[in-house]
Design a protein around this motif. Sequence first.
Motif, PDB file in Angstrom:
ATOM      1  N   GLY A 327       0.840  -1.291   0.077  1.00 38.00           N
ATOM      2  CA  GLY A 327       0.136   0.014   0.001  1.00 38.00           C
ATOM      3  C   GLY A 327       0.801   1.084  -0.223  1.00 38.00           C
ATOM      4  N   ASN A 328       0.299   2.298  -0.620  1.00 40.19           N
ATOM      5  CA  ASN A 328       1.143   3.596  -0.702  1.00 40.19           C
ATOM      6  C   ASN A 328       0.561   4.356   0.181  1.00 40.19           C
ATOM      7  OD1 ASN A 328       2.686   2.587  -2.774  1.00 40.19           O
ATOM      8  ND2 ASN A 328       2.081   3.717  -4.419  1.00 40.19           N
ATOM      9  N   GLY A 329       1.419   5.115   1.282  1.00 37.69           N
ATOM     10  CA  GLY A 329       0.724   5.648   2.439  1.00 37.69           C
ATOM     11  C   GLY A 329      -0.012   6.831   2.119  1.00 37.69           C
ATOM     12  N   ALA A 330       0.420   7.613   1.111  1.00 36.98           N
ATOM     13  CA  ALA A 330      -0.564   8.962   0.618  1.00 36.98           C
ATOM     14  C   ALA A 330      -1.105   8.644  -0.658  1.00 36.98           C
ATOM     15  CB  ALA A 330       0.752   9.987   0.466  1.00 36.98           C
ATOM     16  N   ASP A 331      -1.560   7.631  -0.816  1.00 36.34           N
ATOM     17  CA  ASP A 331      -2.374   7.071  -2.244  1.00 36.34           C
ATOM     18  C   ASP A 331      -3.711   7.995  -2.142  1.00 36.34           C
ATOM     19  OD1 ASP A 331      -3.585   5.938  -4.360  1.00 36.34           O
ATOM     20  OD2 ASP A 331      -2.711   3.878  -3.955  1.00 36.34           O
ATOM     21  N   ASP A 332      -3.859   8.822  -3.115  1.00 42.24           N
ATOM     22  CA  ASP A 332      -5.089   9.533  -3.639  1.00 42.24           C
ATOM     23  C   ASP A 332      -5.982   8.724  -4.222  1.00 42.24           C
ATOM     24  OD1 ASP A 332      -3.376  10.091  -5.684  1.00 42.24           O
ATOM     25  OD2 ASP A 332      -3.596  12.255  -5.403  1.00 42.24           O
ATOM     26  N   ALA A 333      -5.931   7.390  -4.983  1.00 38.65           N
ATOM     27  CA  ALA A 333      -6.898   6.792  -5.544  1.00 38.65           C
ATOM     28  C   ALA A 333      -7.418   5.545  -4.836  1.00 38.65           C
ATOM     29  CB  ALA A 333      -5.986   6.464  -6.835  1.00 38.65           C
ATOM     30  N   VAL A 354       3.638  -1.130   3.853  1.00 36.76           N
ATOM     31  CA  VAL A 354       3.050   0.330   3.286  1.00 36.76           C
ATOM     32  C   VAL A 354       4.230   0.936   3.397  1.00 36.76           C
ATOM     33  CG1 VAL A 354       1.875   2.304   4.224  1.00 36.76           C
ATOM     34  CG2 VAL A 354       1.111  -0.117   4.934  1.00 36.76           C
ATOM     35  N   ILE A 355       4.306   1.842   2.238  1.00 40.88           N
ATOM     36  CA  ILE A 355       5.371   2.893   1.710  1.00 40.88           C
ATOM     37  C   ILE A 355       5.100   4.297   2.235  1.00 40.88           C
ATOM     38  CG2 ILE A 355       6.929   3.623   0.083  1.00 40.88           C
ATOM     39  CD1 ILE A 355       6.996   0.521   0.297  1.00 40.88           C
TER      40      ILE A 355
END
Length: 393
Positions: A327-333, A354-355
């Motif tokens: 998971g990408n920690g600042a994912d906005d999608a 998580v990145i």
Amino acid sequence: MTRDRIDFENTPFLIKFSEAARFKETYGGGEGNVLVEGRHMRRPDATKDTVLIFMHPTATIDTLPMPREFARRGVPVLACASRYPHNDSALIMEKVLIDLGQYVRYAREKLGYKHVVLAGWSGGASLSVYYQAQAEKPTVTATPAGEPVDFSGLMRADGIMQLAAHSSRARIMTESMDASIRNELDPTDRDPALDLYAKSGGPQAPYSADFVARYRAAQVARNRKITAWVRDTLEDLERRKGPDLERCFVVHGTMADPRWLDPALDPNERIPGRCYIGNPAVANNGPIGLARFCTLRSWLSQWSIDDSYANTERQGAQVTIPALVIGNGADDACPPSHTEMIHASLGGPKQFHVIRGANHYYLGQRDQLFEAIDICIDWMQRNKLLDGLPARQ
């Protein structure tokens, strides 16, 4: 063959195959023929045993940071387009599985790779899970609209990665539907109590739990209302027994997820008031919104919350090969609840990471990109899916 500006070869290739269908929903190529295009991205000294297959239902992703960095590190990549590149209006997920199967076979039989790892990034994640589930144990024999499909010849992959992913197109779109729209033919006909983008008097973040529950229920109800109309229309067309087999339609308001406005909902490090395609209020009725242009069959296969089979919650338990979820920690999608659901759904040995601070694309984020690549390489090596990696450049 072209030469990348740094250190890997980027070779285009075509796969052509025949397919029987009631009618053709892609432009060009001749009736009964399917043509898909890919890129083989490989350093001359790269490992010869392992290849990553990146494929999205509609995007072509050979220009994105992650597949290119894998190729620079010496991990070969096939960046694969479906028969629906950059246009999912008539996309049938079951046909995309057939396309992905052609690439897996090409990787093994034409290119000679021993280990094939499905790199499911973003919308390619649920696609890769659906594919592997049906490759391991075919259970789907027809599209949600009833057209027969044969998955018995799909070749299994050896590992699967879920990268900055959502659990299904149907779920992420339903959670983005504008619950205030009451008339599918007139997006200005709205319930003001649910209108997130009202100029005045509408609900304001932070949203209460009761409001979110009401809003989510209205989103699902709207999805099901469209599905009921789709099925009624298909049945009417079948009764007519003529050559007219399909209808096209527009779905308004599909970027109105309250998560984009309230960072306390499904929290991560994303920026409030933004989404992966910019201002969500603008994207809500813009031309590139999710499910904006549809056909009847495409809606059932891609977007119906009840009918689409391309759903990790539905397919994941059948996937028994090693899996990595990032998971990408600042994912906005793709919000964290989707990442967690993906990890919980997969049936085989799995790892979760998580990145921190990573956006959806790793754009301008060299450190986060390298961290994700290092995790992937370590996971492949631990699962004996990768060896002979050349020196890092």
